[in-house]
Enzyme design. Structure first.
Site, PDB file in Angstrom:
ATOM      1  N   VAL A  83       0.762  -1.202   0.115  1.00  0.00           N
ATOM      2  CA  VAL A  83      -0.190  -0.101  -0.014  1.00  0.00           C
ATOM      3  C   VAL A  83       0.724   1.336   0.037  1.00  0.00           C
ATOM      4  CG1 VAL A  83      -1.834   1.154   1.274  1.00  0.00           C
ATOM      5  CG2 VAL A  83      -1.566  -1.121   1.369  1.00  0.00           C
ATOM      6  N   HIS A  90      -7.195   7.443   1.266  1.00  0.00           N
ATOM      7  CA  HIS A  90      -7.534   5.987   0.969  1.00  0.00           C
ATOM      8  C   HIS A  90      -6.199   5.351   1.527  1.00  0.00           C
ATOM      9  CE1 HIS A  90      -6.918   2.811  -2.023  1.00  0.00           C
ATOM     10  NE2 HIS A  90      -8.083   2.823  -1.755  1.00  0.00           N
ATOM     11  N   PHE A 115       2.823 -10.771   8.828  1.00  0.00           N
ATOM     12  CA  PHE A 115       2.570  -9.546   8.017  1.00  0.00           C
ATOM     13  C   PHE A 115       3.565  -9.072   7.191  1.00  0.00           C
ATOM     14  CE2 PHE A 115       1.866  -4.916   7.974  1.00  0.00           C
ATOM     15  CZ  PHE A 115       0.392  -4.989   7.357  1.00  0.00           C
TER      16      PHE A 115
END
Length: 158
Positions: A83, A90, A115
């Site tokens: 990301v 966002h 993760f």
């Protein structure tokens, strides 16, 4: 007095490993996938015991991870994605919900969920963390998964 310490190892316990991978930012994510597979194989996991499951993006990774955990087939799940911050909020929504969702799956099903979703401010940071200056976070997530499987096995045996 001697303190007792229980730690996991990186020696691959028997079992299957799932990589749940977000496709967005694939130019970075594929390096994370390669790093994770390499780390698993170098530590004794057979390629035939690794399954890659592709989700559209980081926001979808927790639901896919939940479905994988429900099956009970995998010793650990490694979540991989990227990301990258843009000019809107966002980033915060996607990164936060992905993180919370993955933690929830791990706690709900008792399956280690490593993760390996990059949450970075720039493309440069993503590239650095997917195999250049800052190492490969996919490989680090795979090692975390191996260590957690080993640690949980020891805790359950006691």
């Amino acid at each position: 007095m001697t303190l007792k310490t229980i730690e996991g190892t990186f020696i691959a316990p028997k079992g299957k490993y799932a990589l749940v991978v977000g496709r967005f930012n694939s130019f970075v994510v594929e390096s994370l996938v390669s790093g994770a597979i390499d780390a698993l194989v170098r530590h004794g996991v057979s390629e035939s015991d690794i399954t890659i499951i592709r989700a559209p993006g980081a926001f979808e990774i927790p639901l896919v991870t939940q479905k994988v955990a429900q099956r009970g087939e995998y010793a650990a799940i490694i979540a991989l994605g990227a990301v990258i911050r843009g000019g809107t909020p966002h980033f915060e929504y996607v990164a936060g919900e992905c993180t919370k969702g993955l933690a929830q799956v791990s706690m709900e099903y008792g399956v280690p969920v490593a993760f390996g979703v990059l949450t970075v401010d720039s493309i440069e940071q993503a590239i650095e963390r997917s195999g250049t200056k800052a190492g490969n976070k996919g490989a680090e997530a795979a090692l975390s998964a191996l260590e957690m499987v080993s640690l949980l096995a020891q805790l359950e045996a006691k």
